[in-house]
Write an enzyme that holds these catalytic residues in place. Sequence first.
Site, PDB file in Angstrom:
ATOM      1  CE  LYS A  22      44.716  39.784  40.170  1.00  0.00           C
ATOM      2  NZ  LYS A  22      44.542  40.312  41.670  1.00  0.00           N
ATOM      3  CB  SER A  23      51.043  42.662  42.689  1.00  0.00           C
ATOM      4  OG  SER A  23      51.832  43.075  41.586  1.00  0.00           O
ATOM      5  CB  THR A  24      47.005  40.944  45.372  1.00  0.00           C
ATOM      6  OG1 THR A  24      46.139  41.123  44.303  1.00  0.00           O
ATOM      7  CG2 THR A  24      47.507  42.030  45.556  1.00  0.00           C
TER       8      THR A  24
END
Length: 527
Positions: A22-24
């Site tokens: 997940k990017s964040t």
Amino acid sequence: MTKAIRSRPTVPTIRCAIYTRKSTDEGLDLDFNSLDAQRESGEAYIKSQANEGWVCLPDRYDDGGFTGGNMDRPALKRLLSDIEAGKVDCVVVYKVDRLSRSLLDFSKIMETFDSQKVSFVSVTQLINSSNSMGRLMLNVLLSFAQFEREIISERTRDKIAAARRKGKWSGGPPILGYDVAPEGRRLVVNELEALQVRQIFELYLEKESILATVADLDSRGWKNKRYVTKKGETKGGLPFTKASLHALLTNVLYLGKLRHKDEVYEGEHERIVDPEVWRRVQVLLARNGKAGGSAAKNKFGALLKGLLRCTPCECSMVASHTTRPGGKRYRYYTCSRAQKRGWKSCPSPSVPAGEIERFVVEQIRAIGRDPNLLGETIDRARAQTKERMATLDAERTALSRDLAKRHADVAKLVQDPPDANVGGHATVRLADLQEQIRSAENRLVEIRQEHAGLGKELLDRRSVEQALAAFDPVWDALSTKEQARALNLLIEQIDYDGGSGKVAITYRPSGIETFAANYAQETTCTA
């Protein structure tokens, strides 16, 4: 007659590792987050292939809060290490872009997979790298993933550039002297910190050294901006270093401007540093260069090194020399722009070093010989001292007013405790207020001391006359290094226009006091 029993062929076990990303880090603290959802989908897919011998490995390879644009991810590194160790037969992901959004990185990952005969499966896109059609679809989808990432990056950069051109602050951590407005996207002046920033600029002009200024700031207990993020985390509040102080002194935000790459635009926020002070600091930083204000090498005795500037080009003139047959050396100053871009780019020819150095020294000697010039110089120096005293008075008034406000804020926090859910923020706020009060009180003490000292140091005509009258014998007795230091104490900048032959000398504010005091001391020692 006995009937033969045919044995069923053994299905080989395929060890499957599920990779999630997940990017964040938003939402990762929930009981069931995006990484859990991705893993659940992977486990369900592996279970559907149980008849093919697929089994799910218990190890989790989860990268929460990591971009897919590079391979600097701890779980991915651990997965590749386990693959090279022969622990994995198949890698399962929810979507292709969870593994990588870069074609170059993906090709490197697939090289590792192929070398270890590891297959790759995307659950939602029905891709299996074990066959040629699957590999073709994989590359097509990855190309679109990289295209999407680059488009998002371009749009973000364009949005920031457009905001900067309009003078709008486009986000980032706040800097000393400013707070972020409650609605965000705007900087507002923090009066107490703004006073600190202005004093830091003045300190650097006084110390003429990054390291010396850092040491002074440490002794005062002054630190970088301390702030609380939207998540309630306290950041900053660290002591100044050489790098952080240089960043502060060169930040155009303090001029009320914004920088985007090589362009500078007028900002919506208020400036807190006077443009003339800013200019003098930048000139001094450029003169000190990488040495940071420490004594620079001056092998051939260039007295005006770091002081002389080419007026038409608005850049420094550097000391140079040439050696003729017989070993005789000729020194001169030349425009740095002409050195870099060719002589046609600058209208000022090189100037012989000895000639311009003698001219500058004669101008200083003329102060002591001409009563009218001496009077003008003393009057100018006294005016500069009085101007500094007035500045200190204004700063003292502003500090006293701000201190009263800070004390009122502290009293309000103590008498009216906040709700329990915001108590942590209130504690941080109280600590910030107490730190600001302590810094302001220390600064008030320094202002009183400096103000009293300036009152005692108003130039006396008789003492200056005595010091400058002894200039000639003292000057000749100084070494070349000491002469260069004396000129740097007195002079801020020398502008040379080669086209017209004009030379303009800008003396340092309060430089005549320092100059007179130094030479008065030399005179006493040689008497």
